[in-house]
Design a protein around this motif. Structure first.
Motif, PDB file in Angstrom:
ATOM      1  N   PRO A   1      59.886   2.387 -48.639  1.00  0.00           N
ATOM      2  CA  PRO A   1      59.133   1.453 -49.473  1.00  0.00           C
ATOM      3  C   PRO A   1      59.637   0.022 -49.396  1.00  0.00           C
ATOM      4  CG  PRO A   1      60.654   2.698 -50.820  1.00  0.00           C
ATOM      5  CD  PRO A   1      60.750   3.276 -49.438  1.00  0.00           C
ATOM      6  N   VAL A   2      58.714  -0.901 -49.632  1.00  0.00           N
ATOM      7  CA  VAL A   2      59.042  -2.320 -49.764  1.00  0.00           C
ATOM      8  C   VAL A   2      58.389  -2.829 -51.046  1.00  0.00           C
ATOM      9  CG1 VAL A   2      59.379  -2.813 -47.323  1.00  0.00           C
ATOM     10  CG2 VAL A   2      57.075  -2.875 -48.276  1.00  0.00           C
ATOM     11  N   THR A   3      58.892  -3.943 -51.531  1.00  0.00           N
ATOM     12  CA  THR A   3      58.374  -4.516 -52.765  1.00  0.00           C
ATOM     13  C   THR A   3      58.026  -5.987 -52.551  1.00  0.00           C
ATOM     14  OG1 THR A   3      60.608  -5.082 -53.512  1.00  0.00           O
ATOM     15  CG2 THR A   3      59.736  -2.942 -54.187  1.00  0.00           C
ATOM     16  N   ALA A   4      57.266  -6.543 -53.494  1.00  0.00           N
ATOM     17  CA  ALA A   4      56.903  -7.949 -53.429  1.00  0.00           C
ATOM     18  C   ALA A   4      58.157  -8.807 -53.387  1.00  0.00           C
ATOM     19  CB  ALA A   4      56.046  -8.319 -54.633  1.00  0.00           C
ATOM     20  N   GLY A   5      58.140  -9.840 -52.539  1.00  0.00           N
ATOM     21  CA  GLY A   5      59.278 -10.728 -52.392  1.00  0.00           C
ATOM     22  C   GLY A   5      60.178 -10.382 -51.231  1.00  0.00           C
ATOM     23  N   GLN A   6      59.992  -9.209 -50.637  1.00  0.00           N
ATOM     24  CA  GLN A   6      60.855  -8.818 -49.519  1.00  0.00           C
ATOM     25  C   GLN A   6      60.296  -9.319 -48.186  1.00  0.00           C
ATOM     26  OE1 GLN A   6      61.389  -4.467 -50.250  1.00  0.00           O
ATOM     27  NE2 GLN A   6      63.515  -5.028 -50.689  1.00  0.00           N
ATOM     28  N   VAL A   7      61.210  -9.415 -47.196  1.00  0.00           N
ATOM     29  CA  VAL A   7      60.846  -9.856 -45.857  1.00  0.00           C
ATOM     30  C   VAL A   7      61.172  -8.741 -44.874  1.00  0.00           C
ATOM     31  CG1 VAL A   7      61.302 -11.513 -44.016  1.00  0.00           C
ATOM     32  CG2 VAL A   7      61.211 -12.281 -46.400  1.00  0.00           C
ATOM     33  N   ILE A   8      60.192  -8.400 -44.052  1.00  0.00           N
ATOM     34  CA  ILE A   8      60.336  -7.349 -43.053  1.00  0.00           C
ATOM     35  C   ILE A   8      60.463  -7.999 -41.686  1.00  0.00           C
ATOM     36  CG2 ILE A   8      59.227  -5.324 -42.026  1.00  0.00           C
ATOM     37  CD1 ILE A   8      57.535  -5.236 -44.682  1.00  0.00           C
ATOM     38  N   THR A   9      61.476  -7.600 -40.929  1.00  0.00           N
ATOM     39  CA  THR A   9      61.645  -8.074 -39.560  1.00  0.00           C
ATOM     40  C   THR A   9      61.841  -6.864 -38.657  1.00  0.00           C
ATOM     41  OG1 THR A   9      64.027  -8.351 -39.915  1.00  0.00           O
ATOM     42  CG2 THR A   9      62.634 -10.303 -40.204  1.00  0.00           C
ATOM     43  N   GLY A  10      61.557  -7.043 -37.384  1.00  0.00           N
ATOM     44  CA  GLY A  10      61.736  -5.939 -36.453  1.00  0.00           C
ATOM     45  C   GLY A  10      61.653  -6.418 -35.029  1.00  0.00           C
ATOM     46  N   GLY A  11      61.930  -5.500 -34.121  1.00  0.00           N
ATOM     47  CA  GLY A  11      61.872  -5.871 -32.719  1.00  0.00           C
ATOM     48  C   GLY A  11      61.958  -4.677 -31.794  1.00  0.00           C
ATOM     49  N   ILE A  12      61.630  -4.930 -30.539  1.00  0.00           N
ATOM     50  CA  ILE A  12      61.758  -3.982 -29.438  1.00  0.00           C
ATOM     51  C   ILE A  12      62.357  -4.747 -28.278  1.00  0.00           C
ATOM     52  CG2 ILE A  12      60.507  -2.532 -27.793  1.00  0.00           C
ATOM     53  CD1 ILE A  12      58.354  -2.152 -29.988  1.00  0.00           C
ATOM     54  N   ASP A  13      63.349  -4.180 -27.622  1.00  0.00           N
ATOM     55  CA  ASP A  13      63.999  -4.857 -26.500  1.00  0.00           C
ATOM     56  C   ASP A  13      62.962  -5.348 -25.494  1.00  0.00           C
ATOM     57  OD1 ASP A  13      66.450  -4.307 -27.611  1.00  0.00           O
ATOM     58  OD2 ASP A  13      67.002  -2.736 -26.175  1.00  0.00           O
ATOM     59  N   GLY A  14      63.025  -6.629 -25.153  1.00  0.00           N
ATOM     60  CA  GLY A  14      62.143  -7.191 -24.143  1.00  0.00           C
ATOM     61  C   GLY A  14      60.847  -7.762 -24.675  1.00  0.00           C
ATOM     62  N   LEU A  15      60.614  -7.651 -26.013  1.00  0.00           N
ATOM     63  CA  LEU A  15      59.378  -8.160 -26.601  1.00  0.00           C
ATOM     64  C   LEU A  15      59.677  -9.182 -27.688  1.00  0.00           C
ATOM     65  CD1 LEU A  15      57.363  -4.828 -26.984  1.00  0.00           C
ATOM     66  CD2 LEU A  15      57.185  -6.525 -25.142  1.00  0.00           C
ATOM     67  N   ALA A  16      58.687 -10.022 -28.001  1.00  0.00           N
ATOM     68  CA  ALA A  16      58.840 -10.992 -29.085  1.00  0.00           C
ATOM     69  C   ALA A  16      59.002 -10.249 -30.411  1.00  0.00           C
ATOM     70  CB  ALA A  16      57.623 -11.903 -29.140  1.00  0.00           C
ATOM     71  N   PRO A  17      59.905 -10.698 -31.278  1.00  0.00           N
ATOM     72  CA  PRO A  17      60.139 -10.023 -32.562  1.00  0.00           C
ATOM     73  C   PRO A  17      58.982 -10.218 -33.531  1.00  0.00           C
ATOM     74  CG  PRO A  17      61.381 -12.051 -32.481  1.00  0.00           C
ATOM     75  CD  PRO A  17      60.763 -11.874 -31.112  1.00  0.00           C
ATOM     76  N   ILE A  18      59.057  -9.495 -34.653  1.00  0.00           N
ATOM     77  CA  ILE A  18      57.990  -9.532 -35.643  1.00  0.00           C
ATOM     78  C   ILE A  18      58.567  -9.810 -37.019  1.00  0.00           C
ATOM     79  CG2 ILE A  18      57.986  -7.048 -36.246  1.00  0.00           C
ATOM     80  CD1 ILE A  18      54.864  -7.246 -35.945  1.00  0.00           C
ATOM     81  N   ARG A  19      57.745 -10.457 -37.869  1.00  0.00           N
ATOM     82  CA  ARG A  19      58.192 -10.799 -39.224  1.00  0.00           C
ATOM     83  C   ARG A  19      56.991 -10.796 -40.166  1.00  0.00           C
ATOM     84  NH1 ARG A  19      58.725 -15.054 -42.858  1.00  0.00           N
ATOM     85  NH2 ARG A  19      60.756 -15.223 -43.921  1.00  0.00           N
ATOM     86  N   LEU A  20      57.195 -10.249 -41.361  1.00  0.00           N
ATOM     87  CA  LEU A  20      56.164 -10.243 -42.394  1.00  0.00           C
ATOM     88  C   LEU A  20      56.836 -10.466 -43.747  1.00  0.00           C
ATOM     89  CD1 LEU A  20      53.133  -9.678 -43.171  1.00  0.00           C
ATOM     90  CD2 LEU A  20      53.891  -7.337 -43.653  1.00  0.00           C
ATOM     91  N   ALA A  21      56.293 -11.376 -44.544  1.00  0.00           N
ATOM     92  CA  ALA A  21      56.792 -11.627 -45.887  1.00  0.00           C
ATOM     93  C   ALA A  21      55.744 -11.158 -46.903  1.00  0.00           C
ATOM     94  CB  ALA A  21      57.094 -13.100 -46.095  1.00  0.00           C
ATOM     95  N   LEU A  22      56.206 -10.487 -47.947  1.00  0.00           N
ATOM     96  CA  LEU A  22      55.331 -10.019 -49.030  1.00  0.00           C
ATOM     97  C   LEU A  22      55.465 -10.963 -50.202  1.00  0.00           C
ATOM     98  CD1 LEU A  22      56.093  -6.192 -48.787  1.00  0.00           C
ATOM     99  CD2 LEU A  22      54.087  -7.405 -47.890  1.00  0.00           C
ATOM    100  N   LYS A  23      54.370 -11.552 -50.605  1.00  0.00           N
ATOM    101  CA  LYS A  23      54.392 -12.542 -51.681  1.00  0.00           C
ATOM    102  C   LYS A  23      54.754 -11.913 -53.013  1.00  0.00           C
ATOM    103  CE  LYS A  23      50.639 -15.390 -49.751  1.00  0.00           C
ATOM    104  NZ  LYS A  23      49.269 -15.894 -50.019  1.00  0.00           N
ATOM    105  N   VAL A  24      55.399 -12.714 -53.845  1.00  0.00           N
ATOM    106  CA  VAL A  24      55.606 -12.347 -55.244  1.00  0.00           C
ATOM    107  C   VAL A  24      54.348 -12.756 -55.986  1.00  0.00           C
ATOM    108  CG1 VAL A  24      56.964 -12.729 -57.316  1.00  0.00           C
ATOM    109  CG2 VAL A  24      58.101 -12.613 -55.085  1.00  0.00           C
ATOM    110  N   THR A  25      53.694 -11.812 -56.627  1.00  0.00           N
ATOM    111  CA  THR A  25      52.464 -12.103 -57.349  1.00  0.00           C
ATOM    112  C   THR A  25      52.761 -12.888 -58.604  1.00  0.00           C
ATOM    113  OG1 THR A  25      51.489 -10.057 -56.526  1.00  0.00           O
ATOM    114  CG2 THR A  25      50.414 -11.104 -58.388  1.00  0.00           C
ATOM    115  N   LYS A  26      52.073 -14.013 -58.776  1.00  0.00           N
ATOM    116  CA  LYS A  26      52.280 -14.845 -59.957  1.00  0.00           C
ATOM    117  C   LYS A  26      51.449 -14.307 -61.107  1.00  0.00           C
ATOM    118  CE  LYS A  26      53.240 -19.047 -57.286  1.00  0.00           C
ATOM    119  NZ  LYS A  26      52.813 -20.445 -57.030  1.00  0.00           N
ATOM    120  N   SER A  27      52.073 -14.222 -62.287  1.00  0.00           N
ATOM    121  CA  SER A  27      51.353 -13.717 -63.463  1.00  0.00           C
ATOM    122  C   SER A  27      50.539 -14.831 -64.111  1.00  0.00           C
ATOM    123  CB  SER A  27      52.334 -13.139 -64.457  1.00  0.00           C
ATOM    124  OG  SER A  27      53.286 -14.107 -64.840  1.00  0.00           O
TER     125      SER A  27
END
Length: 233
Positions: A207-233
């Motif tokens: 699991p992931v939650t709002a506010g977290q940042v996900i990064t990843g990669g595979i050898d030889g390929l451009a890496p990946i990144r996704l940020a989950l916004k914190v929902t404003k009340s």
């Protein structure tokens, strides 16, 4: 004057290393349970008779570096790090040689999943759409041409959440190779340029939650990144 009743959506395209033009995405196919360890952690096992699939809408795709809303309707949103590949030629009932030649490029991808809604589908023998076809849930890094990436072997695949490693495996653990997937899938669809295929995720999803940042990669390929916004009340 427009030919449409409302503004038509823009074409979603993936950057390709070394190319000025983008790769326009037509369809997104996803392979289920293509790593035995992941199938086991989900309480199942791989189908070694043939691969199987689900789809994601192109409208739900975003590029690496995006910041997206945490989706509604879930209390258990999971990351899944995957190798994606795209086609550069049309194939139907492809031979092994035709399938291999049709693969144009590879890239890193995330298949984000409402795991609780997916489980609802499993429990009630219903489709997985609420679990898998989620806005902002198909995330793609820039592509690397197949000739430049080279042969698939034991390239490392990994994912981190806020810098902490969650998934770590290698591509040799895949049950079905990209070539085998194209050979099988082309029995059911007239595949062509614009078709994107995600090849499944290794063990370690979670699991992931709002506010977290996900990064990843595979050898030889451009890496990946996704940020989950914190929902404003």
């Amino acid at each position: 004057m427009s030919d449409y009743l409302f503004e038509a959506p823009e074409v979603f395209a993936l950057p390709v290393a070394g190319e000025a033009l983008g790769y326009p995405v037509r369809r997104i196919f996803c392979v289920g349970r293509n790593y035995a360890a992941h199938a086991a952690e989900m309480g199942g096992e791989v189908d070694r008779e043939a691969p199987w699939y689900f789809t994601k809408s192109v409208a739900h795709a975003v590029l690496s570096g995006a910041e997206v809303d945490f989706p509604p309707g879930t209390e258990n949103y999971h990351h899944e790090m995957e190798l994606a590949f795209v086609l550069g030629a049309s194939v139907f009932e492809a031979t092994e040689a035709e399938a291999a030649a049709a693969i144009y490029a590879y890239g890193c991808a995330l298949d984000m999943t409402r795991r609780d809604r997916q489980q609802d589908g499993k429990d009630n023998r219903r489709p997985w759409s609420l679990g898998k076809d989620v806005e902002g849930s198909a995330v793609f890094a820039p592509l690397t041409k197949a000739a430049e990436f080279g042969a698939l072997a034991a390239q490392a695949i990994h994912l981190e959440v806020d810098g902490e490693t969650r998934q770590a495996a290698d591509l040799s653990e895949m049950v079905w190779s990209p070539t085998e997937i194209v050979m099988h899938l082309s029995r059911y669809y007239h595949l062509t340029a614009g078709d994107v295929i995600l090849t499944g995720t290794p063990a370690g999803v979670g699991p992931v939650t709002a506010g977290q940042v996900i990064t990843g990669g595979i050898d030889g390929l451009a890496p990946i990144r996704l940020a989950l916004k914190v929902t404003k009340s």
